[in-house]
Write an enzyme that holds these catalytic residues in place. Sequence first.
Site, PDB file in Angstrom:
ATOM      1  N   SER A 183       5.788  16.460 -19.490  1.00  0.00           N
ATOM      2  CA  SER A 183       5.618  17.480 -19.504  1.00  0.00           C
ATOM      3  C   SER A 183       5.122  17.569 -18.142  1.00  0.00           C
ATOM      4  O   SER A 183       3.972  17.735 -18.288  1.00  0.00           O
ATOM      5  CB  SER A 183       6.521  18.527 -19.504  1.00  0.00           C
ATOM      6  OG  SER A 183       6.682  19.606 -18.492  1.00  0.00           O
ATOM      7  N   TYR A 196       5.153  26.946 -24.351  1.00  0.00           N
ATOM      8  CA  TYR A 196       6.080  25.183 -24.468  1.00  0.00           C
ATOM      9  C   TYR A 196       5.189  24.507 -23.551  1.00  0.00           C
ATOM     10  O   TYR A 196       5.164  23.222 -24.306  1.00  0.00           O
ATOM     11  CB  TYR A 196       7.276  24.825 -23.461  1.00  0.00           C
ATOM     12  CG  TYR A 196       7.784  24.039 -22.621  1.00  0.00           C
ATOM     13  CD1 TYR A 196       8.996  22.985 -23.647  1.00  0.00           C
ATOM     14  CD2 TYR A 196       7.051  23.964 -21.174  1.00  0.00           C
ATOM     15  CE1 TYR A 196       9.093  21.698 -23.112  1.00  0.00           C
ATOM     16  CE2 TYR A 196       8.027  22.656 -21.005  1.00  0.00           C
ATOM     17  CZ  TYR A 196       8.626  21.533 -21.839  1.00  0.00           C
ATOM     18  OH  TYR A 196       9.298  20.385 -21.085  1.00  0.00           O
TER      19      TYR A 196
END
Length: 294
Positions: A183, A196
Amino acid sequence: MTRQHPRETAAEIEPQEQNRQPGLESEMEPPAEFIRDDYEGSGKLEGKVAVVTGGDSGIGRAAAVHFAREGADVAVMYLDEEEDAETTAEMVEDEGQASLTLAGDVRDSAFCQAAVEEVVDEFGDLNVVVNNAAAQVVKTDLTDISDEQWEETFATNIHGYFYLTKAALPHLEDGDTIVNTTSINAFRGHDTLVDYSTTKGAIVAFTRSLSQQLAPEGIRVNQVAPGPIWTPLIPATIGQYDPEMVESFGEDVPMGRPGQPSELGPAYVYLACEDSSYVSGQTLHVNGGSVIGG
């Protein structure tokens, strides 16, 4: 039919939420785009077999359908979103390729092992592994992240990658590939997604380390680092925290909008096929124009 530009689609996103995670494609408004009608496959993955975790929706579905258009048979691993997974399988089959759906939790090593065995039994081979399944929960204060949430985020986002890759490796050979989904947040962080983002950083290290270990065997390991992409995870996580935030999702990148899964699919094709034969341990940043180191 004239294709709607992603800018126009982004302008249609309104406040919304979903009360479960993973989210459902059927509840998204507007629907996401997974592959452009004018995307022409050229046999880049002809005869290959791919497995995609989180393949029922979003980026995973886009990767699966692009692989199929390039000639690959695709196994779709998913948690429990049966309707979405069946839709992905139908899209793969509409491309003239075989599909297989596998329901289970990537946090379970035994499931990952059984899934790989079923893929090999069904197709007789395994050439491309896409680790993509992910979970996230918005928390604005570190002290609000429970120990259970921290452990579950790691279990899905990085332990699952390890379990599936470990199960798949005995079946991979020279020329086969592993593509991980990290990400943009692994590189710039995110104040409301600490756990996350931390797991996504772990994926970066996993990709780079494993690529060095497997290079002598001719197995390439790379990753895609998406920016804000319009997937069910957004209304199911950001929307659950504050539905109004969904309307402005993606406006903070230079292009000023979220991307579509269709804009990610070709990146997975590139890293899975021979076009990237001299690329390993690397990251493709598909993020709307943000300049990210690494």
